[in-house]
Motif scaffolding. Sequence first.
Motif, PDB file in Angstrom:
ATOM      1  N   ILE A  37       0.227  -4.626 -10.315  1.00 37.95           N
ATOM      2  CA  ILE A  37       0.044  -3.192 -10.529  1.00 37.95           C
ATOM      3  C   ILE A  37       1.346  -2.444 -10.263  1.00 37.95           C
ATOM      4  N   ILE A  38       2.023  -2.796  -9.175  1.00 36.63           N
ATOM      5  CA  ILE A  38       3.299  -2.145  -8.844  1.00 36.63           C
ATOM      6  C   ILE A  38       4.312  -2.363  -9.953  1.00 36.63           C
ATOM      7  N   SER A  39       4.416  -3.584 -10.419  1.00 38.83           N
ATOM      8  CA  SER A  39       5.360  -3.897 -11.490  1.00 38.83           C
ATOM      9  C   SER A  39       5.010  -3.130 -12.760  1.00 38.83           C
ATOM     10  N   GLN A  40       3.735  -3.133 -13.117  1.00 45.31           N
ATOM     11  CA  GLN A  40       3.294  -2.431 -14.322  1.00 45.31           C
ATOM     12  C   GLN A  40       3.595  -0.939 -14.232  1.00 45.31           C
ATOM     13  N   LEU A  41       3.319  -0.331 -13.091  1.00 43.45           N
ATOM     14  CA  LEU A  41       3.567   1.096 -12.941  1.00 43.45           C
ATOM     15  C   LEU A  41       5.059   1.415 -12.937  1.00 43.45           C
ATOM     16  N   LYS A  42       5.838   0.618 -12.226  1.00 45.03           N
ATOM     17  CA  LYS A  42       7.283   0.871 -12.185  1.00 45.03           C
ATOM     18  C   LYS A  42       7.913   0.721 -13.560  1.00 45.03           C
ATOM     19  N   ASN A  43       7.411  -0.210 -14.357  1.00 42.68           N
ATOM     20  CA  ASN A  43       7.948  -0.407 -15.701  1.00 42.68           C
ATOM     21  C   ASN A  43       7.485   0.642 -16.691  1.00 42.68           C
ATOM     22  N   SER A  44       6.498   1.442 -16.326  1.00 44.93           N
ATOM     23  CA  SER A  44       6.003   2.452 -17.255  1.00 44.93           C
ATOM     24  C   SER A  44       6.267   3.882 -16.778  1.00 44.93           C
ATOM     25  N   ILE A  45       7.138   4.044 -15.787  1.00 42.21           N
ATOM     26  CA  ILE A  45       7.509   5.389 -15.338  1.00 42.21           C
ATOM     27  C   ILE A  45       8.339   6.047 -16.432  1.00 42.21           C
ATOM     28  N   ILE A  46       7.996   7.278 -16.741  1.00 42.44           N
ATOM     29  CA  ILE A  46       8.755   8.040 -17.727  1.00 42.44           C
ATOM     30  C   ILE A  46       9.911   8.711 -17.004  1.00 42.44           C
ATOM     31  N   GLU A  47      11.113   8.375 -17.407  1.00 41.86           N
ATOM     32  CA  GLU A  47      12.331   8.948 -16.829  1.00 41.86           C
ATOM     33  C   GLU A  47      12.785  10.112 -17.698  1.00 41.86           C
ATOM     34  N   SER A  48      13.394  11.101 -17.081  1.00 42.79           N
ATOM     35  CA  SER A  48      13.959  12.191 -17.863  1.00 42.79           C
ATOM     36  C   SER A  48      15.264  11.752 -18.536  1.00 42.79           C
TER      37      SER A  48
ATOM     38  N   LEU B  44       0.827  -1.209   0.000  1.00 44.48           N
ATOM     39  CA  LEU B  44       0.000   0.000   0.000  1.00 44.48           C
ATOM     40  C   LEU B  44       0.858   1.255   0.000  1.00 44.48           C
ATOM     41  N   ASP B  45       1.966   1.248   0.744  1.00 45.98           N
ATOM     42  CA  ASP B  45       2.878   2.392   0.747  1.00 45.98           C
ATOM     43  C   ASP B  45       3.457   2.642  -0.638  1.00 45.98           C
ATOM     44  N   ILE B  46       3.865   1.562  -1.309  1.00 38.05           N
ATOM     45  CA  ILE B  46       4.428   1.694  -2.654  1.00 38.05           C
ATOM     46  C   ILE B  46       3.370   2.218  -3.620  1.00 38.05           C
ATOM     47  N   LEU B  47       2.167   1.657  -3.555  1.00 37.94           N
ATOM     48  CA  LEU B  47       1.088   2.109  -4.431  1.00 37.94           C
ATOM     49  C   LEU B  47       0.722   3.560  -4.165  1.00 37.94           C
ATOM     50  N   GLU B  48       0.690   3.944  -2.895  1.00 42.55           N
ATOM     51  CA  GLU B  48       0.386   5.333  -2.563  1.00 42.55           C
ATOM     52  C   GLU B  48       1.447   6.261  -3.142  1.00 42.55           C
ATOM     53  N   ASP B  49       2.718   5.866  -3.020  1.00 42.84           N
ATOM     54  CA  ASP B  49       3.794   6.681  -3.572  1.00 42.84           C
ATOM     55  C   ASP B  49       3.660   6.804  -5.091  1.00 42.84           C
ATOM     56  N   LEU B  50       3.334   5.716  -5.750  1.00 44.04           N
ATOM     57  CA  LEU B  50       3.229   5.734  -7.208  1.00 44.04           C
ATOM     58  C   LEU B  50       1.997   6.494  -7.704  1.00 44.04           C
ATOM     59  N   LEU B  51       0.872   6.322  -7.020  1.00 44.31           N
ATOM     60  CA  LEU B  51      -0.393   6.849  -7.535  1.00 44.31           C
ATOM     61  C   LEU B  51      -0.841   8.167  -6.923  1.00 44.31           C
ATOM     62  N   SER B  52      -0.515   8.399  -5.670  1.00 46.08           N
ATOM     63  CA  SER B  52      -1.127   9.530  -4.979  1.00 46.08           C
ATOM     64  C   SER B  52      -0.242  10.763  -4.849  1.00 46.08           C
ATOM     65  N   THR B  53       1.054  10.606  -5.018  1.00 47.27           N
ATOM     66  CA  THR B  53       1.938  11.746  -4.769  1.00 47.27           C
ATOM     67  C   THR B  53       2.082  12.675  -5.963  1.00 47.27           C
ATOM     68  N   GLY B  54       1.807  12.189  -7.165  1.00 53.70           N
ATOM     69  CA  GLY B  54       1.961  13.009  -8.356  1.00 53.70           C
ATOM     70  C   GLY B  54       3.412  13.202  -8.766  1.00 53.70           C
ATOM     71  N   ARG B  55       4.316  12.413  -8.203  1.00 50.72           N
ATOM     72  CA  ARG B  55       5.746  12.535  -8.502  1.00 50.72           C
ATOM     73  C   ARG B  55       6.122  11.869  -9.812  1.00 50.72           C
ATOM     74  N   TYR B  56       5.272  10.994 -10.320  1.00 51.00           N
ATOM     75  CA  TYR B  56       5.635  10.196 -11.486  1.00 51.00           C
ATOM     76  C   TYR B  56       4.667  10.425 -12.637  1.00 51.00           C
ATOM     77  N   ASN B  57       5.212  10.312 -13.831  1.00 45.04           N
ATOM     78  CA  ASN B  57       4.412  10.267 -15.055  1.00 45.04           C
ATOM     79  C   ASN B  57       4.585   8.877 -15.635  1.00 45.04           C
ATOM     80  N   PHE B  58       3.504   8.343 -16.159  1.00 44.78           N
ATOM     81  CA  PHE B  58       3.527   6.969 -16.643  1.00 44.78           C
ATOM     82  C   PHE B  58       3.250   6.918 -18.137  1.00 44.78           C
ATOM     83  N   TYR B  59       3.874   5.971 -18.789  1.00 42.11           N
ATOM     84  CA  TYR B  59       3.667   5.753 -20.202  1.00 42.11           C
ATOM     85  C   TYR B  59       2.550   4.718 -20.386  1.00 42.11           C
TER      86      TYR B  59
END
Length: 78
Positions: A56-67, A14-29
């Motif tokens: 879901i965690i794996s899918q989101l981590k693999n689709s993070i857009i890096e600069s 849940l902590d990982i999902l919250e970081d990925l989905l709720s913080t707005g720190r990441y953009n996803f492809y």
Amino acid sequence: MFDPFEEYVNFDQLDILEDLLSTGRYNFYIGVDELHELEKEYFDDGSLTKDRADEIISQLKNSIIESDLDKQFNRINL
């Protein structure tokens, strides 16, 4: 529906999902509709299983857009 024989999401996931989905720190492809469906699963209390949370965690981590495109390529392919 709650299934007593199913293992549900844990606090670490849940902590990982919250970081990925709720913080707005990441953009996803991924598409907006797909991201919306993943968010619905995350916010739906009581039905997210441990295995689905891992997917879901794996899918989101693999689709993070890096600069840094080299870093993104290495993360996905190596």
